[in-house]
Scaffold this motif. Sequence first.
Motif, PDB file in Angstrom:
ATOM      1  N   UNK A 182       0.898  -1.065   0.197  1.00 24.17           N
ATOM      2  CA  UNK A 182       0.034  -0.085   0.098  1.00 24.17           C
ATOM      3  C   UNK A 182       0.866   1.301  -0.030  1.00 24.17           C
ATOM      4  N   UNK A 183       0.163   2.277  -0.226  1.00 22.33           N
ATOM      5  CA  UNK A 183       0.921   3.693  -0.278  1.00 22.33           C
ATOM      6  C   UNK A 183       1.595   4.128   1.093  1.00 22.33           C
ATOM      7  N   UNK A 184       2.025   5.085   1.041  1.00 25.74           N
ATOM      8  CA  UNK A 184       2.610   5.767   2.311  1.00 25.74           C
ATOM      9  C   UNK A 184       1.789   6.027   3.407  1.00 25.74           C
ATOM     10  N   UNK A 185       2.058   5.977   4.712  1.00 25.43           N
ATOM     11  CA  UNK A 185       0.950   6.550   5.629  1.00 25.43           C
ATOM     12  C   UNK A 185       1.520   6.812   7.036  1.00 25.43           C
ATOM     13  N   UNK A 186       0.802   7.356   7.782  1.00 20.15           N
ATOM     14  CA  UNK A 186       1.403   7.736   9.090  1.00 20.15           C
ATOM     15  C   UNK A 186       0.475   6.758   9.984  1.00 20.15           C
ATOM     16  N   UNK A 187       0.818   6.702  11.266  1.00 17.74           N
ATOM     17  CA  UNK A 187       0.021   5.889  12.142  1.00 17.74           C
ATOM     18  C   UNK A 187      -0.602   6.763  13.163  1.00 17.74           C
ATOM     19  N   UNK A 188      -1.803   6.572  13.244  1.00 17.03           N
ATOM     20  CA  UNK A 188      -2.573   7.656  14.659  1.00 17.03           C
ATOM     21  C   UNK A 188      -3.182   6.928  15.637  1.00 17.03           C
TER      22      UNK A 188
ATOM     23  N   UNK B 239      -4.918  -3.195  28.094  1.00 13.59           N
ATOM     24  CA  UNK B 239      -3.558  -2.724  27.465  1.00 13.59           C
ATOM     25  C   UNK B 239      -4.118  -3.376  25.921  1.00 13.59           C
ATOM     26  N   UNK B 240      -4.035  -2.819  25.049  1.00 14.77           N
ATOM     27  CA  UNK B 240      -4.229  -2.906  23.411  1.00 14.77           C
ATOM     28  C   UNK B 240      -3.388  -1.913  22.415  1.00 14.77           C
ATOM     29  N   UNK B 241      -3.341  -2.724  21.327  1.00 17.32           N
ATOM     30  CA  UNK B 241      -2.811  -2.024  20.475  1.00 17.32           C
ATOM     31  C   UNK B 241      -3.708  -0.774  19.760  1.00 17.32           C
ATOM     32  N   UNK B 242      -3.283   0.612  19.829  1.00 15.87           N
ATOM     33  CA  UNK B 242      -4.426   1.592  19.594  1.00 15.87           C
ATOM     34  C   UNK B 242      -4.014   2.174  18.135  1.00 15.87           C
ATOM     35  N   UNK B 243      -3.129   1.669  17.264  1.00 10.32           N
ATOM     36  CA  UNK B 243      -2.552   2.046  15.933  1.00 10.32           C
ATOM     37  C   UNK B 243      -3.772   2.040  14.918  1.00 10.32           C
ATOM     38  N   UNK B 244      -4.009   3.097  14.168  1.00 12.47           N
ATOM     39  CA  UNK B 244      -4.833   3.108  13.163  1.00 12.47           C
ATOM     40  C   UNK B 244      -4.045   3.975  12.051  1.00 12.47           C
ATOM     41  N   UNK B 245      -4.253   3.572  10.581  1.00 12.14           N
ATOM     42  CA  UNK B 245      -3.410   4.034   9.589  1.00 12.14           C
ATOM     43  C   UNK B 245      -4.266   5.317   9.012  1.00 12.14           C
ATOM     44  N   UNK B 246      -3.344   6.126   8.612  1.00 18.66           N
ATOM     45  CA  UNK B 246      -3.736   7.499   7.939  1.00 18.66           C
ATOM     46  C   UNK B 246      -2.943   7.746   6.440  1.00 18.66           C
ATOM     47  N   UNK B 247      -3.569   7.690   5.451  1.00 21.00           N
ATOM     48  CA  UNK B 247      -2.922   7.623   4.340  1.00 21.00           C
ATOM     49  C   UNK B 247      -2.092   9.322   4.371  1.00 21.00           C
ATOM     50  N   UNK B 248      -0.977   9.227   3.594  1.00 22.27           N
ATOM     51  CA  UNK B 248      -0.208  10.241   3.397  1.00 22.27           C
ATOM     52  C   UNK B 248      -0.500  10.868   1.888  1.00 22.27           C
ATOM     53  N   UNK B 249      -1.255  12.218   2.128  1.00 24.05           N
ATOM     54  CA  UNK B 249      -1.783  12.715   0.889  1.00 24.05           C
ATOM     55  C   UNK B 249      -0.666  13.884   0.342  1.00 24.05           C
ATOM     56  N   UNK B 250      -0.561  14.112  -1.001  1.00 19.89           N
ATOM     57  CA  UNK B 250       0.076  15.161  -1.403  1.00 19.89           C
ATOM     58  C   UNK B 250       0.131  16.442  -0.949  1.00 19.89           C
ATOM     59  N   UNK B 251       0.935  16.872  -0.277  1.00 22.54           N
ATOM     60  CA  UNK B 251       0.962  18.302   0.630  1.00 22.54           C
ATOM     61  C   UNK B 251       1.235  18.172   2.025  1.00 22.54           C
ATOM     62  N   UNK B 252       1.207  17.005   2.292  1.00 23.30           N
ATOM     63  CA  UNK B 252       1.221  16.658   3.934  1.00 23.30           C
ATOM     64  C   UNK B 252       2.711  17.101   4.221  1.00 23.30           C
TER      65      UNK B 252
END
Length: 395
Positions: A188-194, A382-395
Motif C-alpha cells: 500500500x501507499x505511504x501512511x502515518x500511524x495515528x 492494554x491494547x494496540x491503538x494504532x490506526x493508519x492514515x494515508x499520506x496525501x500530497x502536500x502533507x
Amino acid sequence: MKITQGVFFTGYTTVKVKGKFPEFFFNRCSEKGIMLWDIKKIDEYTCQANIKLEDVSLLKQTRRNTDYKISFEKRMGLPFWLSSLLSKKPLVIGFLLGCMMIFLLSNMVWSIQIDGVTPEIEHKIEKNLDKYGVQFGAWKFNIDTPSMMQQKLLTDIPELLWIGITENGTTYHLQGIEKTIVEENIEKGAQHLIASKKGVIVDMFVEAGVPLVKVNDFVEEGDMLVSGLIGQEDKEEAVRAKGEIIAETWYKSQLSIPLSVNYNVLTGEKKNQYAINIAGFEVPIWGFGDPDYKKIHTETYNKPFYLFKWEIPLSLTTKKLWEKEEFEKARTKDEAVQAGIEQAKKELREKLHEDAEFISEKVLHSKKENGTVKLILYFKVQENIVKTQPITQGD
C-alpha cells in the motif's frame, strides 16, 4: 354418483338366471334391496346381471322355494384378485422379496462424492466420515442427519471454512471450502500511524517511520503516533509507517445482574421412541408412552425412506426424551458482582481486538434493587491503538 362406485374393492360377480320369465326374479331381487346392473336377456328363459359380492347370500335366499336356477359366471374385483394371487405363493414371495431388496438397497450408502477441497483435506473428510459411520454399504438410518455431520466436520477439521452435505438417494455429495490465508502482495501507499482512541502508552515497537510519542505519554484519539515522513524538510521521503503502539485504555460498563438464576440440567436418563411417518401421520412402533419424568427435553430426528433416488412419503421418526431438572440458584451480592464482571468482560471482548488484555477491573457502584444488583464497572485494558492514515500530497 354411480351405483357401481367402489364395487372393485368389495368385489362383484355375474349371475345367470334360468327359468320362465327370469325378469320377474330380478324384480323380486330389487324388492329385496339387491343391487343389480348391466342386466341382459340372453334368450327367452335366460337373463344375467352383475351383483355385489356381499349380496350373494341374499340372492340365494331369494331363489329358495322357486323354480329358477342360478349360476355364477364371472368373479371380479379386489377380493378375487387377491385370492388368485395368494394361490401363487412362489410368485408372491418372490415379488415381496424383490420389493424388500429394492427398498433395502435404496436406503444404503453406495456413493460418497467430495468436491472443492485439496486431496489432503479430502482424505481427512473421508477419515472422519468413516468414523461417523458414513461408508460404502452403510445403513442410512444409523447415520446422523446431514446438518449434524456438517457441524462435526467443521469442528473436527479446522482447515474447513464451510462444508455442505446433500443427500440424494443413495449418494452423499459434499462440497467444501477451505480456509485460506490471503497474503497481501501489493504494497500500500505511504501512511502515518495515528491513535484510534485515547490512552497512556505502555509499550511500542516501530518497524518503519518516525515515532512522535514515547512510553508514558498520554494521547488522544486522532493524535499522530508514528510519522511516515522521514528526512529533512527539504528532502522528506514518504514511507509506509509500520508498528505497534500498546496503550492502557479504559472502559466503563453499566448492567443489572439478577440475584437468582434458573437453569436446566439433563440427568442423562433418556427414553427413545420410534414411529413410522406415513404422509404426515405417525404410527408408533416402539417405546410407547412418555417416561415418568417431571420435565422432559425432546429431540426429534426424521429419516426419510427412498425408492431408488426418489424420496417417498414414508420416514422413520426417532424421538429422544431426556429427563430434565430445573434449578433455581440464589446468589449473594458478591456472587452477582462477580457474574457481572465476567459478563461485562465477555461483552467487551467482542468489541476489542483478540490481542487486547484486561489489566484490572473496579466496581464504581453496586446497589441491590428489585431482586437485582445494578453495577457500574471500570476496566483497564492494554491494547494496540494504532490506526493508519494515508499520506496525501502536500502533507
